[in-house]
Design a protein around this motif. Structure first.
Motif, short mmCIF file in Angstrom:
data_model
loop_
_atom_site.label_atom_id
_atom_site.label_comp_id
_atom_site.label_asym_id
_atom_site.label_seq_id
_atom_site.Cartn_x
_atom_site.Cartn_y
_atom_site.Cartn_z
N LEU A 1 0.82 -1.22 0.00
CA LEU A 1 0.00 0.00 0.00
C LEU A 1 0.85 1.26 0.00
N ARG A 2 2.07 1.16 0.55
CA ARG A 2 2.97 2.30 0.48
C ARG A 2 3.52 2.49 -0.93
N VAL A 3 3.91 1.38 -1.55
CA VAL A 3 4.52 1.45 -2.88
C VAL A 3 3.49 1.68 -3.97
N ARG A 4 2.33 1.02 -3.83
CA ARG A 4 1.28 1.10 -4.83
C ARG A 4 -0.05 1.49 -4.16
N PRO A 5 -0.17 2.73 -3.72
CA PRO A 5 -1.41 3.14 -3.02
C PRO A 5 -2.64 3.05 -3.90
N GLU A 6 -2.44 2.99 -5.23
CA GLU A 6 -3.59 2.90 -6.14
C GLU A 6 -4.13 1.49 -6.28
N VAL A 7 -3.49 0.50 -5.65
CA VAL A 7 -3.96 -0.88 -5.78
C VAL A 7 -5.40 -1.01 -5.31
N SER A 8 -6.23 -1.73 -6.08
CA SER A 8 -7.64 -1.89 -5.71
C SER A 8 -8.00 -3.31 -5.30
N ALA A 9 -7.09 -4.25 -5.56
CA ALA A 9 -7.34 -5.65 -5.19
C ALA A 9 -6.01 -6.33 -4.90
N VAL A 10 -6.05 -7.30 -3.98
CA VAL A 10 -4.85 -8.02 -3.57
C VAL A 10 -5.14 -9.52 -3.60
N VAL A 11 -4.19 -10.27 -4.16
CA VAL A 11 -4.25 -11.72 -4.12
C VAL A 11 -3.24 -12.20 -3.09
N GLY A 12 -3.68 -12.94 -2.09
CA GLY A 12 -2.78 -13.48 -1.08
C GLY A 12 -2.25 -14.84 -1.48
#
Length: 348
Positions: free
Chosen positions: A248-259
């Protein structure tokens, strides 16, 4: 072979420092099947005396050392399977172990469990012990095939989550690519284009799950580079939380995350809500897990995940053992794969 001919070492196997001889080596040198070698060294009786002597001579030449413990078990009609698990604190692996135990019990077999703690040295220690205490071994291993073969000798081995096309041993794999295809397609259908991954394998060389994620992102024409993938410090909730904070720091624009797994995905949800961010899941950040742990139903919001039938994974491994012990070809292709199933809940 004439009775006065001696069997000699082949392929440079004689001398010090050679790899440990296997039942396959003895069978090839004596010109018989593995089953015949097993009958000869276990003194089963239903074997031609001349053939038996040829097999025993081959075993002496190659210094083949079958497990004394295993031979005693065979005589008693009991089969012992060694099960090597990397992390019994991760709820994924006890479910796999339960599948192994259930299937083994149905066959009247017993199971010895070893926790390797995801440590290659402990894996090798487990193999050294189990090669003398088990009739077959099932488990997760980071060590390469050659290392496993040297440590186990002729003891049958079935690898978990290493697809049949990636090893010369028996194996049961997970169709990671097929699962990731379902998961990324679900996120894309929901309108997500900026998708990151929290990887649980700390290696610069992409593991199977990261590789499948990157492939699906490219297939959908979505932006992807190293900055969209974070290597979590461990495969746990805390590891997922730390990894998500970095993403979230590097890519604050991320809208979805795959764990990488469900534990990491739950950590991502904690990170989204914490430290003053106040992000809403799934409105601000959708989260997708991988494994299908029961934990995913208990968190809020409930976790969307790629569910793996972990007990079936264990049962298939026992089936592979049975085939190897019977001298049959192990299951391959789709029969040796567990296909993840997308389970849609509230988090994505």
């Amino acid at each position: 072979m004439r009775g006065d001919e001696r069997l000699g070492p082949r392929n440079g196997q004689g001398g010090g420092g050679r790899r440990r001889a296997t039942i396959h080596d003895v069978a090839q040198l004596a010109g018989v099947s593995r089953q015949t070698v097993s009958r000869a060294v276990n003194d089963k009786g239903e074997i031609d005396p001349g053939t038996k002597e040829r097999v025993l001579e081959a075993a002496r030449v190659l210094d083949y050392r079958p497990s004394r413990f295993a031979r005693g078990l065979v005589r008693k009609g009991t089969v012992t399977v060694g099960l090597v698990i990397p992390d019994l604190m991760n709820p994924f692996f006890p479910e796999v172990a339960a599948g192994v135990l259930e299937a083994a019990e149905l066959r009247g077999w017993q199971v010895v469990v070893w926790d390797s703690r995801t440590d290659e040295a402990r894996e090798r220690e487990a193999l050294d012990v189990l090669s003398h205490q088990a009739d077959a071994v099932v488990g997760y291993f980071k060590n390469e095939d050659d290392v496993l073969a040297r440590r186990l000798g002729g003891v049958p081995l079935v690898l978990l989550e290493r697809g049949p096309q990636r090893t010369r041993f028996g194996a049961v794999g997970i169709d990671v690519a097929g699962g990731m295809e379902q998961g990324v397609a679900h996120l894309v259908r929901a309108g997500h284009r900026r998708i990151g991954m929290l990887d649980g394998e700390r290696s610069e060389v992409p593991g199977e799950r990261r590789e499948a994620f990157l492939s699906e992102m490219r297939r959908h024409g979505l932006a992807v580079d190293d900055s969209w993938v974070v290597l979590c410090p461990e495969q746990s909730v805390a590891g997922g939380e730390a990894g998500a904070e970095q993403l979230l720091r590097v890519r604050p624009e991320v809208s979805a995350v795959v764990g990488f797994n469900d534990l990491i995905a739950v950590g991502a949800m904690r990170a989204a809500r914490g430290r003053g961010r106040g992000l809403r899941v799934p409105d601000d950040l959708a989260v997708l897990g991988f494994d299908g742990l029961s934990l995913g139903e208990l968190v809020e919001p409930a976790l969307t995940t790629l569910h793996i039938d972990k007990r079936r994974l264990g049962r298939l491994a026992v089936e592979q053992v049975a085939r190897l012990r019977a001298g049959e070809e192990p299951l391959s292709g789709g029969d040796a794969w567990v296909i993840p199933e997308l389970v849609v809940r509230a988090s994505a």
